[in-house]
Every structure is written in C-alpha cells, then in structure tokens.
Scaffold this motif. Structure first.
Motif, PDB file in Angstrom:
ATOM      1  N   UNK A 118      12.409  45.549  17.756  1.00 56.37           N
ATOM      2  CA  UNK A 118      13.717  45.525  18.388  1.00 56.37           C
ATOM      3  C   UNK A 118      14.823  45.898  17.428  1.00 56.37           C
ATOM      4  N   UNK A 119      16.022  45.974  17.978  1.00 56.54           N
ATOM      5  CA  UNK A 119      17.214  46.302  17.201  1.00 56.54           C
ATOM      6  C   UNK A 119      18.289  45.269  17.538  1.00 56.54           C
ATOM      7  N   UNK A 120      18.838  44.647  16.518  1.00 50.83           N
ATOM      8  CA  UNK A 120      19.951  43.727  16.670  1.00 50.83           C
ATOM      9  C   UNK A 120      21.210  44.534  16.364  1.00 50.83           C
ATOM     10  N   UNK A 121      21.980  44.835  17.394  1.00 51.94           N
ATOM     11  CA  UNK A 121      23.073  45.807  17.293  1.00 51.94           C
ATOM     12  C   UNK A 121      24.435  45.126  17.167  1.00 51.94           C
ATOM     13  N   UNK A 122      25.358  45.820  16.519  1.00 54.04           N
ATOM     14  CA  UNK A 122      26.744  45.369  16.483  1.00 54.04           C
ATOM     15  C   UNK A 122      26.915  43.955  15.975  1.00 54.04           C
ATOM     16  N   UNK A 123      26.187  43.611  14.889  1.00 52.28           N
ATOM     17  CA  UNK A 123      26.245  42.256  14.336  1.00 52.28           C
ATOM     18  C   UNK A 123      25.825  41.207  15.363  1.00 52.28           C
ATOM     19  N   UNK A 124      24.868  41.574  16.200  1.00 48.01           N
ATOM     20  CA  UNK A 124      24.341  40.624  17.173  1.00 48.01           C
ATOM     21  C   UNK A 124      25.026  40.631  18.518  1.00 48.01           C
ATOM     22  N   UNK A 125      25.968  41.555  18.742  1.00 45.71           N
ATOM     23  CA  UNK A 125      26.608  41.617  20.053  1.00 45.71           C
ATOM     24  C   UNK A 125      25.639  42.110  21.126  1.00 45.71           C
ATOM     25  N   UNK A 175      29.982  36.455  15.799  1.00 50.97           N
ATOM     26  CA  UNK A 175      28.878  37.409  15.738  1.00 50.97           C
ATOM     27  C   UNK A 175      28.712  37.927  14.308  1.00 50.97           C
ATOM     28  N   UNK A 176      27.543  37.695  13.759  1.00 47.95           N
ATOM     29  CA  UNK A 176      27.194  38.154  12.412  1.00 47.95           C
ATOM     30  C   UNK A 176      25.726  38.550  12.407  1.00 47.95           C
ATOM     31  N   UNK A 177      25.300  39.178  11.336  1.00 44.12           N
ATOM     32  CA  UNK A 177      23.880  39.496  11.205  1.00 44.12           C
ATOM     33  C   UNK A 177      23.045  38.220  11.143  1.00 44.12           C
ATOM     34  N   UNK A 178      23.596  37.173  10.524  1.00 49.73           N
ATOM     35  CA  UNK A 178      22.880  35.891  10.484  1.00 49.73           C
ATOM     36  C   UNK A 178      22.764  35.298  11.881  1.00 49.73           C
ATOM     37  N   UNK A 179      23.827  35.398  12.662  1.00 52.28           N
ATOM     38  CA  UNK A 179      23.783  34.887  14.028  1.00 52.28           C
ATOM     39  C   UNK A 179      22.744  35.617  14.862  1.00 52.28           C
ATOM     40  N   UNK A 180      22.587  36.912  14.635  1.00 52.64           N
ATOM     41  CA  UNK A 180      21.569  37.687  15.344  1.00 52.64           C
ATOM     42  C   UNK A 180      20.175  37.182  14.989  1.00 52.64           C
ATOM     43  N   UNK A 181      19.963  36.853  13.730  1.00 57.51           N
ATOM     44  CA  UNK A 181      18.664  36.323  13.308  1.00 57.51           C
ATOM     45  C   UNK A 181      18.383  34.995  13.997  1.00 57.51           C
ATOM     46  N   UNK A 182      19.395  34.140  14.093  1.00 59.92           N
ATOM     47  CA  UNK A 182      19.204  32.851  14.765  1.00 59.92           C
ATOM     48  C   UNK A 182      18.773  33.040  16.222  1.00 59.92           C
ATOM     49  N   UNK A 183      19.319  34.055  16.885  1.00 61.32           N
ATOM     50  CA  UNK A 183      18.921  34.322  18.267  1.00 61.32           C
ATOM     51  C   UNK A 183      17.436  34.667  18.352  1.00 61.32           C
ATOM     52  N   UNK A 184      16.958  35.462  17.403  1.00 61.99           N
ATOM     53  CA  UNK A 184      15.539  35.824  17.396  1.00 61.99           C
ATOM     54  C   UNK A 184      14.685  34.600  17.082  1.00 61.99           C
ATOM     55  N   UNK A 185      15.138  33.774  16.171  1.00 61.30           N
ATOM     56  CA  UNK A 185      14.406  32.542  15.879  1.00 61.30           C
ATOM     57  C   UNK A 185      14.231  31.694  17.144  1.00 61.30           C
ATOM     58  N   UNK A 186      15.295  31.578  17.910  1.00 60.99           N
ATOM     59  CA  UNK A 186      15.236  30.784  19.138  1.00 60.99           C
ATOM     60  C   UNK A 186      14.320  31.424  20.174  1.00 60.99           C
ATOM     61  N   UNK A 187      14.398  32.751  20.294  1.00 62.10           N
ATOM     62  CA  UNK A 187      13.584  33.449  21.285  1.00 62.10           C
ATOM     63  C   UNK A 187      12.094  33.314  21.009  1.00 62.10           C
TER      64      UNK A 187
END
Length: 266
Positions: free
Chosen positions: A64-71, A190-202
């Motif tokens: 996948x791709x986490x785009x726009x700092x997780x937006x 929204x940050x790159x770290x926040x995007x990672x947290x979303x993947x962790x949860x998923x």
C-alpha cells in the motif's frame, strides 16, 4: 514458532527512488518482493498525495501507499481512508494563495494545480521532482474555484506575502519549513507517524515490529516514533538521534543491504 509479521515503511525520494539517476534499484524491488513473500507488509509512506507518486514507485509491488502524510491510506490499490480538506476551506486557501502572490501546488487525490509563472513554476514545468512524461496530472492553469485538495506546498520570493496564507491556515494546518523559501502545509493531526499508527491498528502490528526507512527531515516523525529506524547513508543529520541503523546509499543497494542485515528478507 512462526516469525511475527513486520510492517515496513519507506520514504520515496532518496530512499526507494534515487535522486541522482531517477531510478528504483532492482535490488530494492527484489527486497520488497522477498519481504512480502516472507509474510511482511510493505508500504510507501510519503508526503505526496496519490497523484504525485510516480508509477516507477507504485509499480514496485508494495502492499500500500500512505499518501499526503496519512491523509489517504491506499491498500492493494484501493483507498481505505481519505481525509481531504473541506471544499469551503479549499476555496479560501486557493484565494489566499493567489492574493499572497506565492508559488504553490495544491495537491489532490487524482490531480494537482500549480500557480503559473511564480516561484517553483519553472522547476515544475521543466520536470523537476515531478517529471514522468506527463503521467502525473499537473495542471498549469489556475482553477481554484474547482479545486479540492488534501494539502499544499508553497514557494516564496521577495514579492510574496506568504503570511496571508499562514494566517488563514495556522489553526487547521501545520506549516513545515522544508527549505529556504519552501513550505509544506499539512492538516493538523496528520503525520507520517500517524499513518503508521493507522496501519498498526488495521493489522494489529506491535510497535517493535515496525521498521522505517528514510533520509530527510520530513521523515522525522516516523523516526521519532519507530524504534527500528533505518537512515540512508546520505541523510539529514536531524534523523541521527532517532536512527538505529545507517545503511548504504540508494544507488549502492542500501535498501537490500539493510533488509538483509535486519533479517527482514532471507
């Protein structure tokens, strides 16, 4: 006992994609494929919105791709979450950009707009970091009333009044200084770290099983967040306090070498 699944996150420019020759090394493509075969998840984690990711990167075979700092979160080609700016706020920003006389790119999910004949425009028009023979949809005509976007970048010069834009957005967006006269504006939260947290949860991935790969200051949030942080040999010193391993350059198979050392691939 089976090895726990890891989640790997990669910056684009200077990490997966060489800024010297404009190529993704074959060794990196092979490493991503082998990591997935080993059961790990692989993601691009970028400040670019979906339209701005070159096909030479998206075609590598990431999960996948986490785009726009997780937006926006894209998984197996499908958008699973997307948090763009409201249409009213987009119109306000576009009007402020024009009034402030700055150069800008309004970055949307499927297209983006550049301010003609202002700072940064010649760089973009001649290819710049966004070249790919027109594969990314960059509009060189300014059509703010029809524009919906997730974030933006602006360039300034001695004629610019960038505070007009900053004063409008500062309560809703973070203003990130990327370089002299170059700013990235991202929705708050929204940050790159926040995007990672979303993947962790998923995917129920523990923090200790996350790995990040980057080289520049815009990778700082994910380096601060993840305990396994790999910096390319040529990287911004701001990452040093949070770096757990320094690998070789992109061109010298840095991604493949790091993933071998860290036993992420056979």
């Amino acid at each position: 006992m089976a090895e726990k699944r890891k989640a790997l996150f990669f910056d684009i420019d200077g990490t997966i994609l060489s800024e010297k020759n404009g190529k993704v090394p074959e060794s990196a493509v092979r490493a991503i494929r082998e990591a997935r075969e080993a059961g790990h998840l692989t993601f691009i984690n970028t400040g670019r919105t979906r339209a701005c990711v070159p096909s030479k990167v998206s075609s590598v075979g990431f999960d996948g791709i986490l785009c726009g700092c997780g937006t926006e979160i894209v998984y197996h080609g499908e958008s699973v979450s997307h948090d763009g700016l409201t249409s009213d706020f987009c119109r306000e920003i576009a009007a402020a950009v024009k009034k402030a006389d700055v150069g800008a790119i309004l970055e949307g999910e499927e297209f983006y707009f550049a301010v003609p004949d202002r700072p940064g425009f010649a760089y973009l028009k001649n290819g710049g970091a966004l070249k790919e023979d027109g594969e990314m949809i960059l509009h060189f005509d300014w059509v703010p009333e029809d524009t919906f976007f997730d974030k933006l970048v602006i360039w300034t010069d001695e004629m610019s009044r960038e505070e007009i834009v900053f004063d409008l957005v500062r309560d809703k967006m973070d203003i990130i200084v990327r370089d002299k006269n170059f700013y990235e504006l991202v929705p708050k939260g929204f940050t790159k770290a926040g995007a990672i947290r979303k993947i962790q949860e998923m995917f129920h991935i523990d923090l200790e099983d996350t790995y990040v790969f980057g080289d520049s200051s815009n990778d700082l949030s994910m380096f601060e967040y993840c305990p396994n942080a790999v910096a390319m040999k040529e990287h911004d010193p701001v990452l040093d306090p949070y770096t757990s391993y320094v690998t070789d350059t992109v061109e010298n198979d840095g991604i493949w070498k790091a993933m071998k050392v860290l036993k992420l691939i056979p």
